[in-house]
Design an enzyme around this catalytic site. Sequence first.
Site, PDB file in Angstrom:
ATOM      1  N   SER A  44      38.241 -21.518  70.474  1.00 20.90           N
ATOM      2  CA  SER A  44      39.449 -20.707  70.345  1.00 20.90           C
ATOM      3  C   SER A  44      40.598 -21.522  69.751  1.00 20.90           C
ATOM      4  O   SER A  44      40.463 -22.081  68.679  1.00 20.90           O
ATOM      5  CB  SER A  44      39.807 -20.102  71.711  1.00 20.90           C
ATOM      6  OG  SER A  44      40.666 -19.005  71.562  1.00 20.90           O
ATOM      7  N   ASP A 158      35.495 -14.732  70.480  1.00 22.71           N
ATOM      8  CA  ASP A 158      36.018 -15.936  71.129  1.00 22.71           C
ATOM      9  C   ASP A 158      34.946 -16.738  71.872  1.00 22.71           C
ATOM     10  O   ASP A 158      34.242 -16.216  72.731  1.00 22.71           O
ATOM     11  CB  ASP A 158      37.104 -15.509  72.122  1.00 22.71           C
ATOM     12  CG  ASP A 158      37.932 -16.665  72.643  1.00 22.71           C
ATOM     13  OD1 ASP A 158      37.461 -17.812  72.597  1.00 22.71           O
ATOM     14  OD2 ASP A 158      39.048 -16.414  73.109  1.00 22.71           O
TER      15      ASP A 158
END
Length: 310
Positions: A44, A158
Amino acid sequence: MHTKKKKRIGLALGSGSARGWAHIGVIEALLESDYDIQYVSGTSIGALVGAVFASGRLDALKQIVLQIDWRQILGFLDLTLPRSGLIDGKKVTNFIRNYVHGEDIKGLPVKFSAVSTKLNNGQEVVISEGDVIEAVRASISVPGIFTPVIRDDAVLVDGGLVNPVPVNVVRDMGADFVIAVNLNQDIIEKKSLTNIKGSSQIQRKYEDNIKNRALKALNEKFEKIELPLLKQVRKWISEDKDPNIFDVLLSAINIMEAQITNSRLKINPPDLLIEPPLGHIRFLEFNRAEEAIEAGYRETMKRLKTIPCP
């Protein structure tokens, strides 16, 4: 005379949304302390900072993030109407492109990889070749917020859903000594949807005033569009004191990632774990870069006193 072989140092940069600017301070402290980082993998926001570091442009990124305010943050939110996410992500992609040199991951000066999640089956996907921008964009695609990335017929989101702090990935890349940065260690205790700590009262009022004016301006863009989804969007970005969609969704994901992180760090412990105290910084507060960077630097220097340089 036998000379001790120098260990190959790797860095695992964890997820953490706006808290991720702390990675800049961590890296600065490590470099200042003569740590030669040869491998970096990120999840991320860790993938974003890691890619910029691997491309040799961390200083340029730092100068920009220290100037970010709420107007600029909201400027990144290119709201869209797909079924797979609220934000298209093109503006974020363009932002990344300004600070990552080279199109292919294997062409970066420092060996890099980004961790994402295959939405089809929940599998961890480590991207270590191909377009670096696409790799970072996949890793930061928070479900429900950013639209996912389609790569080789796989839907990628993610990486924090499966591996918030990719220690095992850095070891697999070839590192003998892994430094991990966990930004989620105190979010459950300190995270509040209604109360924010950190700034002085005067500064907080000033920031809230800018934020509210910017949100109002964004809201006005949708005033004349009569679609059910946009009515809901207008409600989310209003000045309602209740938690907005970003806070609710991201707080839930943060709690989940904190639990996953704890479990994975027990299975794959790093040689050095750095955990800056940043639980009071919320998902979209990218304007608190100075505070986050300083916390990362300070905590790293503190931890380095407890372990010799490999």
